[in-house]
Design an enzyme around this catalytic site. Structure first.
Site, PDB file in Angstrom:
ATOM      1  N   ASN A 181      -5.642   2.783  12.490  1.00 52.23           N
ATOM      2  CA  ASN A 181      -4.963   4.194  11.317  1.00 52.23           C
ATOM      3  C   ASN A 181      -6.081   4.637  11.106  1.00 52.23           C
ATOM      4  O   ASN A 181      -6.884   4.029  10.397  1.00 52.23           O
ATOM      5  CB  ASN A 181      -3.915   3.762  10.671  1.00 52.23           C
ATOM      6  CG  ASN A 181      -3.401   4.566   9.296  1.00 52.23           C
ATOM      7  OD1 ASN A 181      -4.566   5.639   9.731  1.00 52.23           O
ATOM      8  ND2 ASN A 181      -2.640   4.844   9.180  1.00 52.23           N
ATOM      9  N   ARG A 199      -2.473   7.034  15.031  1.00 54.81           N
ATOM     10  CA  ARG A 199      -2.277   8.387  14.458  1.00 54.81           C
ATOM     11  C   ARG A 199      -3.247   8.999  14.247  1.00 54.81           C
ATOM     12  O   ARG A 199      -4.423   9.427  14.147  1.00 54.81           O
ATOM     13  CB  ARG A 199      -1.921   7.412  12.729  1.00 54.81           C
ATOM     14  CG  ARG A 199      -1.811   8.058  11.942  1.00 54.81           C
ATOM     15  CD  ARG A 199      -1.376   7.500  10.697  1.00 54.81           C
ATOM     16  NE  ARG A 199      -1.220   9.033   9.227  1.00 54.81           N
ATOM     17  CZ  ARG A 199      -1.287   8.717   8.750  1.00 54.81           C
ATOM     18  NH1 ARG A 199      -2.911   7.965   7.850  1.00 54.81           N
ATOM     19  NH2 ARG A 199      -1.102   9.963   7.476  1.00 54.81           N
ATOM     20  N   HIS A 259       4.330  12.995   7.576  1.00 52.51           N
ATOM     21  CA  HIS A 259       5.115  11.844   6.739  1.00 52.51           C
ATOM     22  C   HIS A 259       5.819  11.687   8.661  1.00 52.51           C
ATOM     23  O   HIS A 259       7.474  10.798   8.462  1.00 52.51           O
ATOM     24  CB  HIS A 259       5.525  11.424   6.203  1.00 52.51           C
ATOM     25  CG  HIS A 259       4.701  11.298   4.481  1.00 52.51           C
ATOM     26  ND1 HIS A 259       4.280  12.260   3.573  1.00 52.51           N
ATOM     27  CD2 HIS A 259       3.300  11.069   5.025  1.00 52.51           C
ATOM     28  CE1 HIS A 259       4.012  11.639   2.479  1.00 52.51           C
ATOM     29  NE2 HIS A 259       3.116  11.343   3.281  1.00 52.51           N
ATOM     30  N   GLY A 292       0.097  10.062  -1.063  1.00 58.72           N
ATOM     31  CA  GLY A 292       1.151  11.273  -0.396  1.00 58.72           C
ATOM     32  C   GLY A 292       2.616  11.049  -0.893  1.00 58.72           C
ATOM     33  O   GLY A 292       2.982  10.177  -0.797  1.00 58.72           O
ATOM     34  N   ARG A 322      -2.162  15.617  -5.969  1.00 60.43           N
ATOM     35  CA  ARG A 322      -2.239  16.440  -4.869  1.00 60.43           C
ATOM     36  C   ARG A 322      -1.343  17.063  -6.442  1.00 60.43           C
ATOM     37  O   ARG A 322      -0.374  17.154  -6.279  1.00 60.43           O
ATOM     38  CB  ARG A 322      -1.583  16.611  -3.408  1.00 60.43           C
ATOM     39  CG  ARG A 322      -2.738  15.751  -3.017  1.00 60.43           C
ATOM     40  CD  ARG A 322      -2.303  15.915  -1.535  1.00 60.43           C
ATOM     41  NE  ARG A 322      -3.021  14.594  -0.825  1.00 60.43           N
ATOM     42  CZ  ARG A 322      -1.547  13.861   0.102  1.00 60.43           C
ATOM     43  NH1 ARG A 322      -0.632  14.728   0.657  1.00 60.43           N
ATOM     44  NH2 ARG A 322      -3.091  12.671   1.109  1.00 60.43           N
ATOM     45  N   MET A 356       1.239   4.945  -9.732  1.00 63.38           N
ATOM     46  CA  MET A 356       1.938   5.059 -10.393  1.00 63.38           C
ATOM     47  C   MET A 356       1.950   4.277 -11.455  1.00 63.38           C
ATOM     48  O   MET A 356       2.646   4.222 -12.278  1.00 63.38           O
ATOM     49  CB  MET A 356       3.111   5.436  -9.537  1.00 63.38           C
ATOM     50  CG  MET A 356       4.306   5.923  -9.991  1.00 63.38           C
ATOM     51  SD  MET A 356       4.726   7.378 -11.501  1.00 63.38           S
ATOM     52  CE  MET A 356       5.097   8.614 -10.590  1.00 63.38           C
ATOM     53  N   ARG A 357       2.380   2.993 -10.653  1.00 64.45           N
ATOM     54  CA  ARG A 357       2.487   1.849 -11.340  1.00 64.45           C
ATOM     55  C   ARG A 357       1.590   1.479 -12.827  1.00 64.45           C
ATOM     56  O   ARG A 357       2.161   1.016 -13.099  1.00 64.45           O
ATOM     57  CB  ARG A 357       1.681   0.566 -10.626  1.00 64.45           C
ATOM     58  CG  ARG A 357       2.649  -0.935 -11.374  1.00 64.45           C
ATOM     59  CD  ARG A 357       2.191  -1.856  -9.678  1.00 64.45           C
ATOM     60  NE  ARG A 357       1.851  -1.349  -9.167  1.00 64.45           N
ATOM     61  CZ  ARG A 357       1.798  -2.440  -7.220  1.00 64.45           C
ATOM     62  NH1 ARG A 357       1.835  -3.121  -7.806  1.00 64.45           N
ATOM     63  NH2 ARG A 357       0.900  -2.068  -6.710  1.00 64.45           N
ATOM     64  N   GLY A 400       5.065   3.216  -1.148  1.00 65.76           N
ATOM     65  CA  GLY A 400       5.155   2.561  -2.176  1.00 65.76           C
ATOM     66  C   GLY A 400       5.535   2.932  -3.196  1.00 65.76           C
ATOM     67  O   GLY A 400       6.398   1.894  -4.171  1.00 65.76           O
ATOM     68  N   GLU A 460       9.610   2.705  -2.946  1.00 68.20           N
ATOM     69  CA  GLU A 460      10.319   0.694  -2.764  1.00 68.20           C
ATOM     70  C   GLU A 460      10.511   0.312  -3.327  1.00 68.20           C
ATOM     71  O   GLU A 460      10.732  -0.702  -3.861  1.00 68.20           O
ATOM     72  CB  GLU A 460       9.525   0.206  -1.172  1.00 68.20           C
ATOM     73  CG  GLU A 460       9.589   0.703   0.553  1.00 68.20           C
ATOM     74  CD  GLU A 460       8.135   0.628   1.392  1.00 68.20           C
ATOM     75  OE1 GLU A 460       8.393  -0.459   0.758  1.00 68.20           O
ATOM     76  OE2 GLU A 460       7.952   1.738   2.050  1.00 68.20           O
ATOM     77  N   GLU A 487       4.772   2.729   9.509  1.00 66.28           N
ATOM     78  CA  GLU A 487       4.181   3.385  10.524  1.00 66.28           C
ATOM     79  C   GLU A 487       3.545   2.647  11.547  1.00 66.28           C
ATOM     80  O   GLU A 487       3.777   3.383  12.491  1.00 66.28           O
ATOM     81  CB  GLU A 487       3.895   4.156   9.395  1.00 66.28           C
ATOM     82  CG  GLU A 487       3.745   4.961   8.327  1.00 66.28           C
ATOM     83  CD  GLU A 487       3.367   5.727   7.192  1.00 66.28           C
ATOM     84  OE1 GLU A 487       2.981   4.957   6.451  1.00 66.28           O
ATOM     85  OE2 GLU A 487       3.276   6.634   6.930  1.00 66.28           O
TER      86      GLU A 487
HETATM   87  P1  ADP Z   1      -0.140   5.869   0.466  1.00 64.20           P
HETATM   88  O1  ADP Z   1       0.679   7.301   0.460  1.00 64.20           O
HETATM   89  O2  ADP Z   1      -1.756   5.784  -0.168  1.00 64.20           O
HETATM   90  O3  ADP Z   1       0.550   4.968   1.626  1.00 64.20           O
HETATM   91  P2  ADP Z   1       1.535   3.950  -0.936  1.00 64.20           P
HETATM   92  O4  ADP Z   1       3.364   4.567  -0.090  1.00 64.20           O
HETATM   93  O5  ADP Z   1       0.711   2.439  -0.995  1.00 64.20           O
HETATM   94  O6  ADP Z   1       0.453   5.185  -1.185  1.00 64.20           O
HETATM   95  O7  ADP Z   1       2.165   3.848  -2.113  1.00 64.20           O
HETATM   96  C1  ADP Z   1       1.148   3.845  -3.209  1.00 64.20           C
HETATM   97  C2  ADP Z   1       1.738   3.902  -4.662  1.00 64.20           C
HETATM   98  O8  ADP Z   1       3.097   3.191  -4.984  1.00 64.20           O
HETATM   99  C3  ADP Z   1       0.856   3.897  -6.653  1.00 64.20           C
HETATM  100  O9  ADP Z   1       0.743   5.146  -7.277  1.00 64.20           O
HETATM  101  C4  ADP Z   1       2.084   2.865  -6.480  1.00 64.20           C
HETATM  102  O10 ADP Z   1       0.862   2.584  -8.101  1.00 64.20           O
HETATM  103  C5  ADP Z   1       2.623   2.704  -6.165  1.00 64.20           C
HETATM  104  N1  ADP Z   1       3.899   1.813  -6.372  1.00 64.20           N
HETATM  105  C6  ADP Z   1       2.946   0.365  -5.753  1.00 64.20           C
HETATM  106  N2  ADP Z   1       4.349  -0.580  -6.299  1.00 64.20           N
HETATM  107  C7  ADP Z   1       4.926  -0.486  -7.460  1.00 64.20           C
HETATM  108  C8  ADP Z   1       6.028  -0.484  -8.396  1.00 64.20           C
HETATM  109  N3  ADP Z   1       5.724  -1.520  -8.635  1.00 64.20           N
HETATM  110  N4  ADP Z   1       6.078   0.488  -9.089  1.00 64.20           N
HETATM  111  C9  ADP Z   1       5.842   1.984  -9.565  1.00 64.20           C
HETATM  112  N5  ADP Z   1       4.703   2.273  -8.423  1.00 64.20           N
HETATM  113  C10 ADP Z   1       4.504   1.503  -7.759  1.00 64.20           C
END
Ligand code: ADP
Length: 377
Positions: free
Chosen positions: A8, A80, A168, A199, A228, A269-270, A313, A316, A364
């Site tokens: 990837n 990918r 996706h 994304g 974005r 987001m976290r 992320g 989940e 993925e």
């Molecule tokens: P990508 O699109 O780069 O593959 P991911 O699917 O890994 O990204 O998601 C990353 C996002 O998920 C980030 O914004 C991250 O802060 C968020 N994230 C991961 N764990 C948590 C959590 N426990 N609470 C809130 N947001 C989270």
């Protein structure tokens, strides 16, 4: 030799995983290729000299070799590839003709397809006999009807390839295969799939096939994302380009907008959830609202709703975001158990709810391995 090497390649990163059937044997990656490159494998992170994807791949393969995986156990490689345009509706074994077709699509995905190709060329150089398969992020959406795929543009614009492709797709294919394993039942016939990460997109999946999705010509359209903007009036884009120039306008829309733009700098987001303050709260509210209002369109496109599935992320891991989104979908029959939700349980719906709500971990790479094996079988 039965294992599949999954590659990837991103603009400055290369992630590699090795699968034997469904089992993940190993994974390694190089980040910041062309800069202060670092090789990660297991819990180790070491600086490496990697000026391009080819040298990054050599580092990763040497690491896999020390564990007895490369080259002896690898039967084939799956890549990918972000954009398959209207040409590819499934995985495809790589040949000179296929490479030529992928190259033709470079103008549609200038940031992604060339680096995906770099991974393919680098591996072909090191292992010319190894079968390689391209797995496309757009392919899952080749089933969307023409009225969903076409923008209402005249033929001269359509001829440039300006249409909805959706992205996706590898994540959504994995979700379709995995949801029955998670739920123990059959795949719901009208499924709202929410891939929420840096994304983010939604997909209306009817009887296992994509019928509508929020991303469009590029991964910019649709939801409010990490950096974005999501959907924005075309005239606003023209105004931005007029005022700031094309390059800066593109940069703003793709890299300085979304959560980052609304919060004043935070795209994660976290981090945003822990930041507090009006701007951070508003950015989160905007994100959730964009999911809810687009969910309405997805549900209308498939004529109703039987289940919702969260992946990615945010999807989940963030109970708060899921709770806000599900609250906005109550009118569709979505009702979740707050305890199951805060525990990140697999099934979130109340036992008497009409609509199932599930978490399906993103997979993925696993899908790429499966598609590669099935394409070569
Ligand atoms: P990508 O699109 O780069 O593959 P991911 O699917 O890994 O990204 O998601 C990353 C996002 O998920 C980030 O914004 C991250 O802060 C968020 N994230 C991961 N764990 C948590 C959590 N426990 N609470 C809130 N947001 C989270």
């Amino acid at each position: 030799m039965t294992a599949i090497l999954v590659l990837n390649a991103g603009s400055s990163s290369l992630k590699v995983a090795v699968f034997d059937g469904d089992e993940l044997l190993d994974e390694a990656s190089v980040e910041e290729i062309g800069g202060t490159a670092r090789l990660s494998s297991g819990s180790e992170k070491v600086p490496v000299a990697a000026s391009d994807h080819a040298s990054a791949l050599e580092h990763i393969l040497s690491t896999l070799a020390t564990r007895g995986l490369w080259p002896d156990r690898i039967a084939a490689a799956g890549h990918r590839v972000v954009h398959g345009g209207t040409i590819f509706d499934g995985p495809c074994r790589i040949s000179p003709e296929v490479l030529c077709d992928i190259e033709k699509l470079n103008p549609l995905a200038p940031l992604h397809n060339p680096v995906n190709l770099a991974g393919i060329y680098a591996l072909a150089e090191l292992a010319p006999e190894m079968p390689q398969v391209a797995c496309f992020d757009t392919a899952f959406h080749r089933s969307i009807p023409e009225k969903e795929a076409r923008y209402a543009l005249p033929a001269e614009a359509e001829a440039l390839g300006l249409r909805r492709y959706g992205f996706h797709g590898l994540s959504y294919s994995a979700l379709v295969e995995r949801l029955p394993q998670v739920s123990g039942g059959k795949l719901p016939s009208r499924l709202l799939a929410c891939h929420l990460g840096n994304g983010s997109s939604l997909c209306a999946i009817k009887n296992g096939r994509s019928v509508a999705t929020t991303m469009g010509y590029s991964p910019l359209e649709g939801l409010t994302m990490g950096t974005r903007s999501g959907s924005i009036d075309g005239n606003a884009v023209l105004r931005l380009a007029e005022e700031m120039g094309l390059e800066r306008a593109g940069d703003i829309l793709n890299r300085a907008s979304g959560l980052k733009g609304l919060s004043g700098g935070i795209s994660d987001m976290r981090v945003l959830a822990g930041a507090g303050g009006d701007m951070a709260d508003f950015a989160i509210e905007h994100f959730c609202h964009s999911v809810i209002r687009n969910a309405g369109a997805m549900v209308a496109s498939m004529g109703g709703l039987d289940a919702v599935a969260f992946t990615g992320g945010i999807g989940e891991n963030s109970a708060d975001i899921r709770e806000q989104i599900c609250a906005g979908l109550t009118f569709l029959g979505v009702r979740i158990d707050t305890h199951a939700n805060s525990d990140n349980a697999m099934g979130l719906h109340l036992s008497d709810a009409e609509v199932g709500v599930w978490i399906v971990p993103a997979a993925e790479e696993w899908t790429i391995a499966r598609l590669t094996a099935s394409c070569l079988a």
